[in-house]
Motif scaffolding. Sequence first.
Motif, PDB file in Angstrom:
ATOM      1  N   SER A  29       0.857  -1.188   0.000  1.00 17.58           N
ATOM      2  CA  SER A  29       0.000   0.000   0.000  1.00 17.58           C
ATOM      3  C   SER A  29       0.890   1.235   0.000  1.00 17.58           C
ATOM      4  CB  SER A  29      -0.915  -0.003   1.232  1.00 17.58           C
ATOM      5  OG  SER A  29      -0.177   0.370   2.397  1.00 17.58           O
ATOM      6  N   GLY A  30       0.276   2.396  -0.003  1.00 14.74           N
ATOM      7  CA  GLY A  30       1.027   3.644   0.071  1.00 14.74           C
ATOM      8  C   GLY A  30       1.481   3.984   1.468  1.00 14.74           C
ATOM      9  N   CYS A  31       1.131   3.157   2.439  1.00 13.21           N
ATOM     10  CA  CYS A  31       1.557   3.321   3.831  1.00 13.21           C
ATOM     11  C   CYS A  31       2.778   2.409   4.008  1.00 13.21           C
ATOM     12  CB  CYS A  31       0.412   2.929   4.761  1.00 13.21           C
ATOM     13  SG  CYS A  31       0.610   3.435   6.473  1.00 13.21           S
ATOM     14  N   SER A  35       0.767  -3.838   4.011  1.00 13.56           N
ATOM     15  CA  SER A  35       0.076  -4.404   2.853  1.00 13.56           C
ATOM     16  C   SER A  35      -1.355  -3.880   2.800  1.00 13.56           C
ATOM     17  CB  SER A  35       0.056  -5.931   2.942  1.00 13.56           C
ATOM     18  OG  SER A  35      -0.814  -6.351   3.995  1.00 13.56           O
ATOM     19  N   VAL A  36      -2.029  -4.159   1.705  1.00 12.85           N
ATOM     20  CA  VAL A  36      -3.446  -3.795   1.582  1.00 12.85           C
ATOM     21  C   VAL A  36      -4.260  -4.470   2.682  1.00 12.85           C
ATOM     22  CG1 VAL A  36      -5.492  -4.142   0.121  1.00 12.85           C
ATOM     23  CG2 VAL A  36      -3.367  -3.257  -0.872  1.00 12.85           C
ATOM     24  N   LEU A  37      -3.940  -5.727   2.999  1.00 12.63           N
ATOM     25  CA  LEU A  37      -4.659  -6.437   4.070  1.00 12.63           C
ATOM     26  C   LEU A  37      -4.434  -5.772   5.418  1.00 12.63           C
ATOM     27  CD1 LEU A  37      -6.362  -8.858   5.010  1.00 12.63           C
ATOM     28  CD2 LEU A  37      -4.220 -10.154   5.238  1.00 12.63           C
ATOM     29  N   ASP A  38      -3.175  -5.432   5.724  1.00 16.75           N
ATOM     30  CA  ASP A  38      -2.880  -4.740   6.983  1.00 16.75           C
ATOM     31  C   ASP A  38      -3.698  -3.454   7.091  1.00 16.75           C
ATOM     32  OD1 ASP A  38      -0.866  -6.647   7.401  1.00 16.75           O
ATOM     33  OD2 ASP A  38       0.688  -5.349   6.559  1.00 16.75           O
ATOM     34  N   LEU A  39      -3.708  -2.700   6.012  1.00 17.53           N
ATOM     35  CA  LEU A  39      -4.381  -1.402   6.025  1.00 17.53           C
ATOM     36  C   LEU A  39      -5.891  -1.574   6.170  1.00 17.53           C
ATOM     37  CD1 LEU A  39      -3.707   1.541   5.973  1.00 17.53           C
ATOM     38  CD2 LEU A  39      -3.817   1.502   3.488  1.00 17.53           C
ATOM     39  N   THR A  40      -6.443  -2.637   5.596  1.00 16.97           N
ATOM     40  CA  THR A  40      -7.874  -2.893   5.753  1.00 16.97           C
ATOM     41  C   THR A  40      -8.208  -3.180   7.211  1.00 16.97           C
ATOM     42  OG1 THR A  40      -7.980  -3.752   3.496  1.00 16.97           O
ATOM     43  CG2 THR A  40      -9.813  -4.292   4.953  1.00 16.97           C
ATOM     44  N   GLN A  41      -7.345  -3.909   7.896  1.00 14.27           N
ATOM     45  CA  GLN A  41      -7.538  -4.135   9.328  1.00 14.27           C
ATOM     46  C   GLN A  41      -7.519  -2.810  10.083  1.00 14.27           C
ATOM     47  OE1 GLN A  41      -7.892  -7.177  11.381  1.00 14.27           O
ATOM     48  NE2 GLN A  41      -8.501  -5.469  12.703  1.00 14.27           N
ATOM     49  N   LEU A 140     -12.587  11.104  11.034  1.00 12.90           N
ATOM     50  CA  LEU A 140     -12.886   9.824  10.399  1.00 12.90           C
ATOM     51  C   LEU A 140     -12.800   9.931   8.882  1.00 12.90           C
ATOM     52  CD1 LEU A 140     -15.935   8.721  12.591  1.00 12.90           C
ATOM     53  CD2 LEU A 140     -13.590   7.848  12.747  1.00 12.90           C
ATOM     54  N   ALA A 141     -13.332  11.012   8.322  1.00  6.92           N
ATOM     55  CA  ALA A 141     -13.296  11.197   6.870  1.00  6.92           C
ATOM     56  C   ALA A 141     -11.879  11.435   6.372  1.00  6.92           C
ATOM     57  CB  ALA A 141     -14.196  12.363   6.466  1.00  6.92           C
ATOM     58  N   VAL A 142     -11.092  12.199   7.120  1.00  8.45           N
ATOM     59  CA  VAL A 142      -9.704  12.453   6.734  1.00  8.45           C
ATOM     60  C   VAL A 142      -8.909  11.150   6.738  1.00  8.45           C
ATOM     61  CG1 VAL A 142      -7.553  13.513   7.538  1.00  8.45           C
ATOM     62  CG2 VAL A 142      -9.628  14.887   7.365  1.00  8.45           C
ATOM     63  N   GLU A 143      -9.056  10.365   7.787  1.00  5.22           N
ATOM     64  CA  GLU A 143      -8.334   9.091   7.846  1.00  5.22           C
ATOM     65  C   GLU A 143      -8.764   8.174   6.701  1.00  5.22           C
ATOM     66  OE1 GLU A 143      -6.310   5.977  10.735  1.00  5.22           O
ATOM     67  OE2 GLU A 143      -7.051   7.908  11.418  1.00  5.22           O
ATOM     68  N   ALA A 144     -10.067   8.123   6.432  1.00  2.00           N
ATOM     69  CA  ALA A 144     -10.566   7.271   5.348  1.00  2.00           C
ATOM     70  C   ALA A 144     -10.001   7.717   4.004  1.00  2.00           C
ATOM     71  CB  ALA A 144     -12.093   7.307   5.324  1.00  2.00           C
ATOM     72  N   ALA A 145      -9.970   9.025   3.747  1.00  2.00           N
ATOM     73  CA  ALA A 145      -9.492   9.524   2.460  1.00  2.00           C
ATOM     74  C   ALA A 145      -8.002   9.260   2.265  1.00  2.00           C
ATOM     75  CB  ALA A 145      -9.785  11.020   2.330  1.00  2.00           C
ATOM     76  N   VAL A 146      -7.209   9.524   3.299  1.00  5.00           N
ATOM     77  CA  VAL A 146      -5.760   9.304   3.185  1.00  5.00           C
ATOM     78  C   VAL A 146      -5.474   7.821   2.956  1.00  5.00           C
ATOM     79  CG1 VAL A 146      -3.571   9.377   4.439  1.00  5.00           C
ATOM     80  CG2 VAL A 146      -5.116  11.344   4.515  1.00  5.00           C
ATOM     81  N   HIS A 147      -6.150   6.952   3.708  1.00  4.72           N
ATOM     82  CA  HIS A 147      -5.889   5.523   3.545  1.00  4.72           C
ATOM     83  C   HIS A 147      -6.521   4.955   2.271  1.00  4.72           C
ATOM     84  CE1 HIS A 147      -3.559   5.253   7.046  1.00  4.72           C
ATOM     85  NE2 HIS A 147      -4.521   5.291   7.936  1.00  4.72           N
ATOM     86  N   HIS A 148      -7.554   5.595   1.768  1.00  2.00           N
ATOM     87  CA  HIS A 148      -8.078   5.200   0.461  1.00  2.00           C
ATOM     88  C   HIS A 148      -6.986   5.419  -0.600  1.00  2.00           C
ATOM     89  CE1 HIS A 148     -11.899   5.134  -2.263  1.00  2.00           C
ATOM     90  NE2 HIS A 148     -10.849   4.775  -2.972  1.00  2.00           N
ATOM     91  N   GLY A 159      -9.870   6.440  -6.703  1.00  2.00           N
ATOM     92  CA  GLY A 159      -9.476   7.050  -5.441  1.00  2.00           C
ATOM     93  C   GLY A 159     -10.661   7.573  -4.647  1.00  2.00           C
ATOM     94  N   PRO A 160     -10.394   8.295  -3.570  1.00  2.00           N
ATOM     95  CA  PRO A 160     -11.452   8.806  -2.702  1.00  2.00           C
ATOM     96  C   PRO A 160     -12.264   9.919  -3.367  1.00  2.00           C
ATOM     97  CG  PRO A 160      -9.315   9.584  -1.961  1.00  2.00           C
ATOM     98  CD  PRO A 160      -9.048   8.615  -3.066  1.00  2.00           C
TER      99      PRO A 160
END
Length: 218
Positions: A29-31, A35-41, A140-148, A159-160
Amino acid sequence: MSPELLRSAYGDLSALVSDLRPEEGWQPSGCAGWSVLDLTQHLLDDARRGLVALATPADGPATTDAVAYWRSWQPSPEDDDSTAWRTRVRASVTGGLPGLAPLYAETAAAVVVAAGRADPGGLVATQGWVVRVDDLLSTLAVEAAVHHLDLVAHLDRPGPPPGALAEVRRVLGELLGHPLPAGWDDATAARRGTGREPLTDADRAALGDAAASFPLFG
């Protein structure tokens, strides 16, 4: 911030997560290091934070807001490593994306319903802070957008939504104390403002001394 903006951010993110193929869970992921799985958790954890907060009224006064919340979020490298390890362990025992995706979808939907029923000016508790509901929804929206953005960094997926990215830019500008460079679109602002992309020489020249403040949150 209105519940509709959170509904948009969570709706688009939930649709993305639900559409991911199991094998995509192990894509980077971009983090960094996730991984994408880690970030989904991690996204599931944050949705649960929102749901708990919306059901936890608090006495005033507020001790943080939509901007100051991020100013206090400066984990050390050791904290980052520990969080990443714990997240990977938990994500690995869920059965992968097929197990996590429906949990995220139902939790995100519950947060959106709870947000629509809450008094925007009411006070709730989250992570040791007291915050107005509308400010909580912004976090919540900021975190969702950045992680999207993180989720799709190496995937050919949308993207978001623009409104959520605009909220990220607003918060970053408030943290910096003046507007971000006009030449950055909102996705670039989100990535550079949070350290996902390095500043260019031109960025540093435009920002001057303010460049030393980056990343504005991680």
